[in-house]
Enzyme design. Structure first.
Site, mmCIF file in Angstrom:
data_model
loop_
_atom_site.group_PDB
_atom_site.id
_atom_site.type_symbol
_atom_site.label_atom_id
_atom_site.label_comp_id
_atom_site.label_asym_id
_atom_site.label_seq_id
_atom_site.Cartn_x
_atom_site.Cartn_y
_atom_site.Cartn_z
ATOM 1 C CG HIS A 7 40.205 49.700 38.731
ATOM 2 N ND1 HIS A 7 39.444 50.834 38.621
ATOM 3 C CD2 HIS A 7 39.463 48.702 38.193
ATOM 4 C CE1 HIS A 7 38.289 50.531 38.036
ATOM 5 N NE2 HIS A 7 38.271 49.244 37.759
ATOM 6 C CG HIS A 79 37.550 45.630 33.939
ATOM 7 N ND1 HIS A 79 36.689 44.888 34.707
ATOM 8 C CD2 HIS A 79 37.747 46.789 34.620
ATOM 9 C CE1 HIS A 79 36.377 45.569 35.802
ATOM 10 N NE2 HIS A 79 37.014 46.731 35.784
ATOM 11 C CD GLU A 130 35.521 50.391 35.208
ATOM 12 O OE1 GLU A 130 36.362 49.589 35.650
ATOM 13 O OE2 GLU A 130 34.574 50.826 35.888
HETATM 14 CO CO CO Z 1 36.562 48.309 37.131
#
Ligand code: CO
Length: 134
Positions: A7, A79, A130
């Site tokens: 994502h 992020h 991440e």
């Molecule tokens: Co995230």
């Protein structure tokens, strides 16, 4: 080591306004808001054919995205999340090469119920990364 983009996360000052914009203006499918007190955010998932966008709004006093929104009051890309097969092996390889893992270095359970880690943005060209084990 890196797999798919899981994502892209966008921090927003007003989640309801962001949901309306993605749903009504951009015509995307959006989830119900989900409060994640352990992460200090409320999140909405925008489902796309090849990945997701997470819209993040601060939750609580010590939200990790509060400082970001102070610097970026209208919101911004916060992020990018890449998938890895083995998060501990990925962490060990990264720390051995000098990259910094945020927090205590131990994976937390993220928004999708899977272990996640964050890498210092200064080590990766100004982008918070991440890693999520899938
Ligand atoms: Co995230």
């Amino acid at each position: 080591m890196l797999g798919r983009v899981n994502h892209i996360a966008i921090a927003v000052p007003d989640l309801a306004a962001a949901v309306a914009s993605y749903r009504d203006t951009l015509g995307a499918a959006v989830s119900q808001p989900q409060a994640l007190p352990a992460h200090g955010v409320t999140v909405v998932f925008v489902e796309l054919p090849n990945t997701k966008v997470e819209l993040l709004e601060p939750l609580g006093e010590a939200s990790p995205i509060a400082a970001f929104l102070e610097k970026n009051p209208s919101g911004g890309m916060h992020h990018i999340c890449y998938e890895v097969a083995d998060i501990l092996a990925a962490r060990d390889r990264l720390t051995a090469s000098g990259a910094r893992v945020l927090g205590n270095g131990e994976p937390k359970i993220g928004a999708h119920g899977k272990p996640v880690l964050f890498l210092h943005p200064k080590d990766f060209f100004g982008t918070l990364i991440e890693l999520e084990q899938v």
